[in-house]
Design a protein around this motif. Structure first.
Motif, mmCIF file in Angstrom:
data_model
loop_
_atom_site.group_PDB
_atom_site.id
_atom_site.type_symbol
_atom_site.label_atom_id
_atom_site.label_comp_id
_atom_site.label_asym_id
_atom_site.label_seq_id
_atom_site.Cartn_x
_atom_site.Cartn_y
_atom_site.Cartn_z
ATOM 1 N N GLN A 64 44.486 18.627 9.202
ATOM 2 C CA GLN A 64 44.046 17.226 9.206
ATOM 3 C C GLN A 64 45.167 16.215 9.454
ATOM 4 O OE1 GLN A 64 40.624 16.637 9.032
ATOM 5 N NE2 GLN A 64 40.694 18.870 9.168
ATOM 6 N N GLN A 65 46.322 16.664 9.927
ATOM 7 C CA GLN A 65 47.365 15.721 10.325
ATOM 8 C C GLN A 65 46.866 14.908 11.520
ATOM 9 O OE1 GLN A 65 50.315 15.046 9.012
ATOM 10 N NE2 GLN A 65 50.447 16.650 7.447
ATOM 11 N N THR A 66 47.325 13.660 11.639
ATOM 12 C CA THR A 66 46.844 12.796 12.721
ATOM 13 C C THR A 66 48.006 12.236 13.535
ATOM 14 O OG1 THR A 66 46.824 10.879 11.238
ATOM 15 C CG2 THR A 66 44.764 12.102 11.482
ATOM 16 N N TRP A 67 47.708 11.940 14.817
ATOM 17 C CA TRP A 67 48.676 11.345 15.733
ATOM 18 C C TRP A 67 47.977 10.260 16.545
ATOM 19 C CZ3 TRP A 67 48.244 16.409 14.562
ATOM 20 C CH2 TRP A 67 49.386 17.075 14.084
ATOM 21 N N VAL A 91 43.781 20.290 18.238
ATOM 22 C CA VAL A 91 43.456 18.970 17.703
ATOM 23 C C VAL A 91 42.223 18.435 18.422
ATOM 24 C CG1 VAL A 91 45.852 18.455 17.122
ATOM 25 C CG2 VAL A 91 44.948 17.762 19.346
ATOM 26 N N THR A 92 41.531 17.517 17.776
ATOM 27 C CA THR A 92 40.355 16.887 18.370
ATOM 28 C C THR A 92 40.576 15.380 18.460
ATOM 29 O OG1 THR A 92 39.301 16.666 16.198
ATOM 30 C CG2 THR A 92 38.778 18.627 17.492
ATOM 31 N N ARG A 93 39.933 14.765 19.447
ATOM 32 C CA ARG A 93 39.985 13.311 19.559
ATOM 33 C C ARG A 93 39.029 12.684 18.556
ATOM 34 N NH1 ARG A 93 39.732 11.658 25.950
ATOM 35 N NH2 ARG A 93 41.644 12.680 26.628
ATOM 36 N N ARG A 119 43.416 14.441 15.649
ATOM 37 C CA ARG A 119 43.474 15.024 14.307
ATOM 38 C C ARG A 119 43.434 16.545 14.403
ATOM 39 N NH1 ARG A 119 39.425 12.613 10.126
ATOM 40 N NH2 ARG A 119 41.159 11.150 9.878
ATOM 41 N N CYS A 120 44.304 17.191 13.631
ATOM 42 C CA CYS A 120 44.336 18.648 13.591
ATOM 43 C C CYS A 120 43.072 19.169 12.913
ATOM 44 C CB CYS A 120 45.577 19.124 12.838
ATOM 45 S SG CYS A 120 45.643 20.926 12.628
ATOM 46 N N THR A 121 42.462 20.176 13.504
ATOM 47 C CA THR A 121 41.224 20.731 12.950
ATOM 48 C C THR A 121 41.475 21.554 11.693
ATOM 49 O OG1 THR A 121 41.458 22.635 14.437
ATOM 50 C CG2 THR A 121 40.096 20.801 15.199
ATOM 51 N N ALA A 122 42.736 21.921 11.456
ATOM 52 C CA ALA A 122 43.050 22.762 10.294
ATOM 53 C C ALA A 122 43.666 21.960 9.149
ATOM 54 C CB ALA A 122 43.984 23.897 10.703
#
Length: 334
Positions: free
Chosen positions: A9-12, A26-28, A4-7
Motif C-alpha cells: 500500500q505504499q503510494t507514489w 502498482v495500480t493507478r 499504490r502498491c497492491t501489496a
C-alpha cells in the motif's frame, strides 16, 4: 492520480511500474473527491507564478491521501472539490498540464472528456501528418481508442501530404511504433471526393471522411502574432481540395451539428507553443499543456485568448468554456 502498491500500500505521485520496496505491481488510483484541509494565500510572485494573489490548497481525497493544488478561486477550509467529467457542453475546452509523464496527463485529459461512445464497427479517422506531432501522443490516443472499443482495422491516420517524400517520412514514423504500424496511412490528396451541398456552399469531401463515425484532429500549437489565427479550422480546411482560404470560410460557417464533418474530437499538443511574429521569428514556450474539445471553433477561440494572439474574424461569434482539473490556473500560459 497516484500509484499504490497492491501489496504493501505504499503510494507514489509519479509513474512507477513496481513497488520499490516489495517489487509488487502498482495500480493507478484516480481520486474524484477532495476535502480542503488547509490553504495558504500567496501574495508575492515567483518564477512561473507571476500572477498573484493565488491560493495553495492542501487537499485530502476520499482514500485519505493528501495533495496540493494551486488555484485562483476562493475556497474555505472544509469545502469539498469534485473532479468529474468536465465536458458537459459542446463548447467546453479541457486543459491539463503534464506533471510527471505524458501518459498520466493524457489519461487525465481523456477521463475528464468522458466516454466517446465507440462501437466495434466505428470508423475513426485521425487527421495528423505524423511528422509534426509527437508519435508518443499519437500512440496514447490510439491506445485510448482501442481500450474504448475501437478496432485497429477501423482506424486510419491521414493528411493531405504535399509529396511522396512527406508520405515516406510519415510511413517511417508509423513503422517505428508497433501500435501505429498496424494502422492504415491515408493521403487525402489521392482520395476520391464527393460534392455535398450545404446551405449556400458546395463541399468536396474525401469519401473516406464521409464514411467515418469520428474524426480526430491532432494539431501542434503554432500561432502568429501578426496574423489572424484559426488553428484547427485551418487544419480541417486543408483536408478539402481547392483553396485553403475559401475552404476556411466555408468550414467556419458550419454549425456544430452538420452533414459535412463527422463527429469531431480535437486534440491540441501545446507542450511547446510555437508563436511567430511578422518577421517569421519563432518564439517557443514550454507550457506542458494539452487541450481537448469537441467544437473546433471553440478550441480556436480559446487558443487565441490564452496565448494572446489575433483571432480570425470568422471566430468572432464563437464561445468557449475552459475546464479541467487546473482550469482556473491556466489563465495565461505564456
Amino acid at each position: 492520480m497516484y500509484y499504490r502498491c497492491t501489496a504493501c500500500q505504499q503510494t507514489w505521485y509519479y509513474p512507477i511500474d513496481r513497488c520499490v520496496f516489495c517489487h509488487q505491481p502498482v495500480t493507478r488510483v484516480t481520486p474524484e473527491k477532495f476535502t480542503i484541509r488547509a490553504l495558504t494565500e500567496v501574495q508575492i510572485p515567483s518564477r512561473e507564478h507571476q500572477k498573484v494573489p493565488y491560493t495553495v490548497l492542501l487537499l485530502e481525497d476520499e482514500h485519505g491521501q493528501t495533495h496540493t493544488r494551486k488555484t485562483f478561486q476562493s475556497y474555505r477550509v472544509g469545502e469539498t472539490i469534485e473532479d468529474t467529467t468536465a465536458a458537459a457542453s459542446q463548447r467546453t475546452v479541457i486543459a491539463t498540464k503534464i506533471r510527471y509523464s505524458l501518459d498520466e496527463a493524457a489519461d487525465r485529459l481523456f477521463r475528464l472528456m468522458g466516454p466517446l461512445s465507440i462501437e466495434n464497427k466505428s470508423k475513426i479517422a485521425i487527421l495528423s501528418s505524423c511528422t509534426d506531432s509527437d508519435p508518443a501522443l499519437l500512440v496514447l490516443l490510439v491506445d485510448h481508442l482501442l481500450k474504448n472499443g475501437a478496432q485497429t482495422d477501423n482506424i486510419t491516420i491521414g493528411e493531405r501530404f504535399a509529396d511522396d517524400k512527406a508520405i515516406t517520412k510519415a510511413k517511417k514514423i508509423l513503422a517505428g511504433h508497433p501500435l501505429l504500424s498496424e494502422l492504415e496511412l491515408v493521403n487525402f490528396s489521392d482520395e476520391a471526393h464527393e460534392t455535398i451541398p450545404f446551405r449556400r456552399s458546395l463541399f468536396d469531401i474525401p469519401k473516406r471522411l464521409i464514411g467515418s463515425d469520428l474524426l480526430i484532429t491532432l494539431t501542434p500549437l503554432a500561432l502568429q502574432t501578426a496574423k489572424e489565427n484559426a488553428l484547427i479550422s485551418s487544419h480541417l480546411a486543408g483536408v478539402f481540395p481547392g483553396q485553403r482560404g475559401s475552404n476556411l470560410q466555408k468550414i467556419a460557417e458550419l454549425p456544430f451539428d452538420n452533414p459535412i464533418l463527422p463527429k469531431l474530437l480535437c486534440l491540441i499538443d501545446a507542450r511547446v507553443a510555437a508563436i511567430s511574429d511578422d518577421q517569421d521569428n519563432d518564439r517557443t514556450q514550454r507550457t506542458q499543456l494539452l487541450f481537448l474539445g469537441r467544437d473546433f471553433k471553440a478550441m480556436d477561440k480559446c487558443m487565441c485568448k490564452l496565448f494572446d494572439v489575433p483571432e480570425h474574424t470568422l471566430l468572432a461569434n464563437s464561445q468557449y468554456q475552459l475546464a479541467g482539473e487546473e482550469f482556473d490556473v491556466i489563465q495565461s500560459p505564456v
